[in-house]
Design an enzyme around this catalytic site. Structure first.
Site, PDB file in Angstrom:
ATOM      1  N   ASP A   1       0.837  -1.212   0.000  1.00  0.00           N
ATOM      2  CA  ASP A   1       0.000   0.000   0.000  1.00  0.00           C
ATOM      3  C   ASP A   1       0.871   1.261   0.000  1.00  0.00           C
ATOM      4  O   ASP A   1       0.461   2.302   0.486  1.00  0.00           O
ATOM      5  CB  ASP A   1      -0.984   0.005   1.185  1.00  0.00           C
ATOM      6  CG  ASP A   1      -0.278  -0.071   2.540  1.00  0.00           C
ATOM      7  OD1 ASP A   1       0.966  -0.213   2.566  1.00  0.00           O
ATOM      8  OD2 ASP A   1      -0.978   0.012   3.569  1.00  0.00           O
TER       9      ASP A   1
ATOM     10  N   ASP B   1       9.199  -5.489  11.342  1.00  0.00           N
ATOM     11  CA  ASP B   1       9.915  -4.208  11.327  1.00  0.00           C
ATOM     12  C   ASP B   1      10.582  -3.910  12.679  1.00  0.00           C
ATOM     13  O   ASP B   1      11.650  -3.312  12.736  1.00  0.00           O
ATOM     14  CB  ASP B   1       9.005  -3.046  10.884  1.00  0.00           C
ATOM     15  CG  ASP B   1       7.684  -2.994  11.633  1.00  0.00           C
ATOM     16  OD1 ASP B   1       7.421  -3.877  12.490  1.00  0.00           O
ATOM     17  OD2 ASP B   1       6.893  -2.072  11.376  1.00  0.00           O
TER      18      ASP B   1
ATOM     19  N   HIS C   1       0.716   4.499   6.472  1.00  0.00           N
ATOM     20  CA  HIS C   1      -0.719   4.786   6.623  1.00  0.00           C
ATOM     21  C   HIS C   1      -1.079   5.120   8.072  1.00  0.00           C
ATOM     22  O   HIS C   1      -2.224   5.444   8.361  1.00  0.00           O
ATOM     23  CB  HIS C   1      -1.552   3.606   6.114  1.00  0.00           C
ATOM     24  CG  HIS C   1      -1.386   2.362   6.933  1.00  0.00           C
ATOM     25  ND1 HIS C   1      -0.589   1.315   6.523  1.00  0.00           N
ATOM     26  CD2 HIS C   1      -1.891   2.012   8.122  1.00  0.00           C
ATOM     27  CE1 HIS C   1      -0.621   0.378   7.455  1.00  0.00           C
ATOM     28  NE2 HIS C   1      -1.406   0.764   8.429  1.00  0.00           N
TER      29      HIS C   1
END
Ligand SMILES: *[C@@H]1O[C@H](CO)[C@@H](O)[C@H](O)[C@H]1NC(C)=O
Length: 359
Positions: A189, A275, A299
């Site tokens: 995304d 991450d 996001h």
């Protein structure tokens, strides 16, 4: 003292003692569960509030602590350290074009249709040769559309921590095999402004240790290090959803903790998502600081707060939907119906000659 009054006094004393007991008990319970929360902090998925938008709303304190964490971009620092002159002759100037960058896009079978189309129509063709999609199913159509640049990781398609670490482990190994100078990870995304990415990377040497990314929490993450007597350790990490880049020199040093599936084992041991595991290995184990790049956006940030006049300077963008509200960049080139993610509009802003852009 009348009997009634004595009784009343006794009742009050009893009541007082009881509430004291309740308070002490509650205090103990709360204290214990707080400790438990701290211990299991990293086991739950960080929420929207936890990973609040950094670039949008800096607290004063955060800004200060970030400043000390952020290093300038010493393009030729390694030459200086080696005793070389500060202004190297032009032939030594290291050019990092995008051909030296390995770009991984993490996706999942269920998103091949919905999420990858805007990417394949916009930024991916600019970096087709060095971009690879990491997914969890075989997809002949995607294989064909990407000229075979799809890797089925065989990892689970769930969004669970172990599945994410599994994919990151394959991304890392594939980068190491590629021989490229930079490893840049993005999500499905993300829109990537490839020209700005090239510009960013040209400011750093891949022969030095660099971890470039964007933090999404306001303070360093604190965890109990189960591998070391439960010591508290704290570190920053670059949010995967904003994208991050790692230099080859640093990736090589990560090898004892990351290659051949070891990345998954580290993630398992301390129960961190991909991450965060990356941040743990780089910041805590290898003592290389995250260099905060504000032009990366996940996001978890409010896209509309990026100023329209600043859009072309950003490196990565994202989008998301909360109930009925779309979190997208504030840009109106193509209609919302045609372009719900705003990625086509972004592409028209940066590449106005594209066929799908209005004349
Ligand atoms: C996934 O499994 C297939 C079939 O067993 C294998 O050929 C492929 O190499 C595996 N992929 C990875 C990334 O390990």
């Amino acid at each position: 003292m009348p009997v009634a009054e004595m009784r009343e006094t006794r009742r009050r004393i009893l009541q007082g003692v009881c509430s004291l007991c309740v308070c002490v008990y509650l205090g103990a319970v709360i204290g214990r569960s707080a400790a438990r929360v701290a211990e299991t902090e990293v086991e739950r998925e960080p929420s929207w509030q936890d990973r609040a938008p950094m670039s949008v709303d800096y607290g004063e304190e955060t800004e200060q602590s970030l400043e000390t964490e952020t290093r300038p971009s010493p393009r030729f620092a390694y030459l200086v350290e080696a005793g070389a002159t500060t202004t190297p002759p032009p032939e030594l100037v290291e050019k990092t074009g995008l051909e030296d960058v390995f770009i991984s896009v993490k996706t999942s079978g269920q998103f091949h249709e919905s999420r990858l189309k805007p990417l394949l129509d916009t930024w991916v063709p600019h970096v087709q040769q060095q971009t690879w999609f990491f997914t969890d199913v075989d997809d002949a159509e995607l294989h064909q559309k990407t000229d075979g640049h799809v890797i089925n990781t065989n990892c689970s398609s769930s969004h669970r921590r172990d599945a994410l670490c599994c994919k990151m482990a394959v991304e890392y190994d594939t980068f190491m095999d590629s021989g490229k100078k930079w490893f840049c990870h993005f999500d499905d995304d993300n829109y990537v402004n490839t020209a700005r990415l090239a510009e960013l990377l040209s400011g750093y040497s891949p022969q030095e240790d660099w971890y470039l990314g964007k933090n999404s929490i306001r303070t360093p993450l604190q965890i109990m290090d189960r591998a070391h007597n439960g010591d508290r350790v704290s570190f920053w990490f670059g949010t995967g959803g904003a994208g991050f880049c790692i230099s080859r020199a640093l990736a090589l040093k990560m090898s004892p903790f990351a290659s051949g599936g070891r990345f998954m084992r580290v993630g398992d041991k301390i129960r961190l998502p991909d991450d965060v595991t990356m941040g743990y290995i780089i910041e805590h184990l290898l003592k290389t600081r995250l260099t905060v790049i504000d032009e990366f956006h996940s996001h978890l940030e409010q896209m509309k707060f990026i100023r329209p006049t600043e859009l072309d300077k950003q490196i990565s963008f994202s989008y998301s939907q909360y109930a009925d509200e779309m979190n997208v960049v504030d840009l109106d080139i193509l209609s919302e119906e045609k372009d719900p993610t705003r990625f086509y509009s972004l592409h028209c802003l940066l590449h106005p000659k594209k066929a799908f852009c209005p004349r």
